[in-house]
Structures are given as structure tokens and as C-alpha cells.
Design a protein around this motif. Structure first.
Motif, PDB file in Angstrom:
ATOM      1  N   SER A   1       0.998  -0.904  -0.067  1.00 23.64           N
ATOM      2  CA  SER A   1      -0.281  -0.327  -0.169  1.00 23.64           C
ATOM      3  C   SER A   1       1.111   1.660   0.202  1.00 23.64           C
ATOM      4  O   SER A   1       1.960   1.217   0.371  1.00 23.64           O
TER       5      SER A   1
ATOM      6  N   THR B   1      -3.861  -2.098  -0.465  1.00 27.25           N
ATOM      7  CA  THR B   1      -4.003  -3.208  -1.306  1.00 27.25           C
ATOM      8  C   THR B   1      -3.164  -4.398  -0.140  1.00 27.25           C
ATOM      9  O   THR B   1      -2.639  -4.687   0.708  1.00 27.25           O
ATOM     10  N   ARG B   2      -4.306  -5.879  -0.049  1.00 26.87           N
ATOM     11  CA  ARG B   2      -3.494  -6.770   0.635  1.00 26.87           C
ATOM     12  C   ARG B   2      -2.503  -7.701  -0.056  1.00 26.87           C
ATOM     13  O   ARG B   2      -2.320  -8.440   0.476  1.00 26.87           O
TER      14      ARG B   2
ATOM     15  N   GLY C   1      -2.613  -5.015   3.953  1.00 26.97           N
ATOM     16  CA  GLY C   1      -3.728  -3.831   4.119  1.00 26.97           C
ATOM     17  C   GLY C   1      -4.554  -3.152   4.676  1.00 26.97           C
ATOM     18  O   GLY C   1      -5.148  -2.445   5.896  1.00 26.97           O
TER      19      GLY C   1
ATOM     20  N   PHE D   1      -7.842  -3.680   6.748  1.00 32.62           N
ATOM     21  CA  PHE D   1      -9.443  -4.548   6.344  1.00 32.62           C
ATOM     22  C   PHE D   1      -8.777  -5.295   7.745  1.00 32.62           C
ATOM     23  O   PHE D   1     -10.011  -6.225   8.109  1.00 32.62           O
TER      24      PHE D   1
ATOM     25  N   GLU E   1     -10.380  -2.248  -0.784  1.00 33.59           N
ATOM     26  CA  GLU E   1      -9.413  -2.663  -1.734  1.00 33.59           C
ATOM     27  C   GLU E   1      -9.225  -1.270  -2.913  1.00 33.59           C
ATOM     28  O   GLU E   1     -10.140  -1.213  -2.912  1.00 33.59           O
TER      29      GLU E   1
END
Length: 292
Positions: free
Chosen positions: A137, A155-156, A161, A266, A279
Motif C-alpha cells: 500500500s 491493497t492486500r 492491507g 482490513f 482495496e
């Protein structure tokens, strides 16, 4: 906030900005600075009922300008002080502003920071993303007229996350005093892009955002827009995303808080997978944070 038979302080500020802003936009930064300097001096010398805090704010801006390196930075320092005085005049009360300590309200607590007017405690901002854990990220924080904008992409991928921003006051004693004077955080934020499920955090100085093992006191909130109130009793102690104690920030821990911030993750505040996490690109505009 005014004087009989003449213009109010708010009128004087409005006229100054109506002249200074076009000059600045046309490239005459020095001319804009001269207008704002003259206006600040007029407000201080012209018999306006500004109140002690507004007067101190203007004096502080003029004093600060003597050490600033260029006309652009001096114009902005003056503009922020004039904006605060103008808003206080419009609301019928002097803007509560003090560079050394937060503004106190009748109910206790006070302003930590208004990101639109640069009023409140002096802050240093920083971002910490999941890259410290191998994630991918990315984020940044920037100042705008609407507030501080924290933006990027979460983003994961890579096992990450989360993306976070924190604000650390340069005067820890004033920060602790403000926190002790209230029982809740109140903030105005607005999600303008991406996920609206966020967390607010108070971070202990023994660590940071996923760094050094320090406790983060967190609470989930929806950033769709408007004012959010989070009582200390709703803050969850976490480390590395895991709950490490009972719900509720005790009064005895307030003196160990070094910063506040916002986190897109997350995980929820209680360490569970968030069903609302999304995301992709995100943007959060932070307008003000106070204690009540």
C-alpha cells in the motif's frame, strides 16, 4: 468583535482577502503579504474588541513572519490568522486560537487542530503503511484549503492491507492537558474516495503505528461525512492489530499518548476481518479534531 460606527473585524478581514487573494493569484505575492500585514496591524491598533486569544494570534503571526524566509510563507502565515479571526467574527465569537496550548471550551477539552485554518497545537504529520510489514500500500498527506487530505492506494497484495496517518503535537504537555480536560474525541472528516470504514487512533509514545510495540487505542467509525464523536471508553487497546486489553482508555494512560491519527485497515478495531474494507484508491479529508 467590532467597533461602533465602523466596520467590524470580520468586514476588515473580508476586504483584505478580497484584495490580497487576487494579487497573490496574479503573481504579486509581495503585494498580498503587504495587504495582510497592514490588515493584521490595523486590527491590533484599531480599537476592535478582538479578545485576548485573537489578539495573541495576530501578534504571533506578525512575530513569526520576521523569521520566515520568503513572501509566500509570510503571506500564508498571515492569511491563516486572518481566516481564523474572520470565522470567529462571523460566528459571533472570537476564534479560539493559541499556538502554545489548545483552545478551551466551557465544557472542558478544546481544539487540537483545525486543518483548514492552521489553528491549534503545532503538529508534525507522518504516514506509515503496510510496507513496514512487507505490504504494497502507498499513501501521502497534503494540506489544502479544505483540510488535510490523506490519500493513496491500499491493497492486500504482499500480505498487507493498511495505510495510516498520524499527527504528533510538538508540545506533549499541552496535548496531555487537552486530552485530560475531556472524555471524547470529536472530529470532522469526509471520505471523498474509496473505503468509508476507518479507525481513529490515540497512540502511546512507547511505539507508533505498527512500530516499536506501542499500544494504539482505536475505534471504528464511518467517514461518509459529518462530525464523529468517539468517547475514550470506546477505544480498544491494540498492538500489531491484536487486542491487548479491556475496552476503554483509562485516565492514567492519557499522559502517555504521543499522537493521534487515522487508519484504513482490513482489520476492525477489535482485530477481526472488516467486512466493509475495500482495496483500491482512497482519500480522506480531515478538517478538525478536538476534545470534549
Amino acid at each position: 468583535g467590532g467597533r461602533s460606527g465602523g466596520a467590524s473585524a470580520g468586514d476588515v478581514v473580508a476586504r483584505a482577502i478580497a484584495r490580497g487573494a487576487p494579487a497573490y493569484n496574479a503573481g504579486d505575492v509581495a503585494g498580498c503579504e503587504e495587504i495582510y500585514t497592514a490588515t493584521a496591524r490595523e486590527l491590533l491598533a484599531g480599537g476592535f474588541d478582538l479578545g485576548a486569544l485573537a489578539r495573541a494570534m495576530l501578534e504571533d503571526a506578525l512575530r513569526e513572519c520576521r523569521s520566515l524566509p520568503d513572501a509566500n510563507s509570510r503571506a500564508w502565515a498571515l492569511r491563516r490568522s486572518l481566516d481564523a479571526v474572520g470565522r470567529g467574527e462571523a460566528s459571533g465569537a472570537v476564534a479560539a486560537y493559541d499556538r502554545q496550548s489548545p483552545a478551551k471550551g466551557d465544557a472542558g477539552g478544546g481544539l487540537l487542530y483545525d486543518f483548514r485554518s492552521d489553528a491549534g497545537l503545532r503538529l508534525t504529520s507522518s504516514v506509515v503503511n503496510d510496507t513496514v510489514m512487507g505490504g504494497r500500500s502507498q499513501s501521502q498527506v497534503r494540506s489544502t484549503a479544505e483540510g488535510s487530505v490523506f490519500e493513496g492506494e491500499v491493497t492486500r497484495r504482499g500480505g498487507g492491507g493498511f495505510a495510516s496517518v498520524r499527527f504528533e503535537p510538538s508540545d506533549p504537555d499541552a496535548f496531555a492537558e487537552a486530552l485530560r480536560a475531556g472524555s471524547a474525541l470529536v472530529f470532522n472528516v469526509r471520505c471523498t474516495r474509496g473505503c468509508a470504514a476507518w479507525k481513529v487512533s490515540l497512540i502511546e509514545r512507547s511505539g507508533g503505528f505498527f512500530g516499536g510495540g506501542g499500544t494504539q487505542w482505536q475505534s471504528d467509525f464511518n467517514a461518509s461525512g459529518g462530525q464523529v464523536r468517539v468517547p475514550y471508553s470506546a477505544l480498544q487497546p491494540t498492538r500489531y492489530g491484536k487486542v491487548v486489553g479491556a475496552l476503554g482508555l483509562p485516565a492514567g494512560s492519557l499522559g502517555n499518548i504521543s499522537s493521534f491519527g487515522f487508519l484504513l485497515s482490513f482489520l476492525t478495531a477489535d482485530g477481526k476481518d472488516s467486512r466493509e474494507f475495500q482495496e483500491g484508491p482512497f482519500a480522506l479529508t480531515i478538517m478538525s479534531v478536538e476534545v470534549c
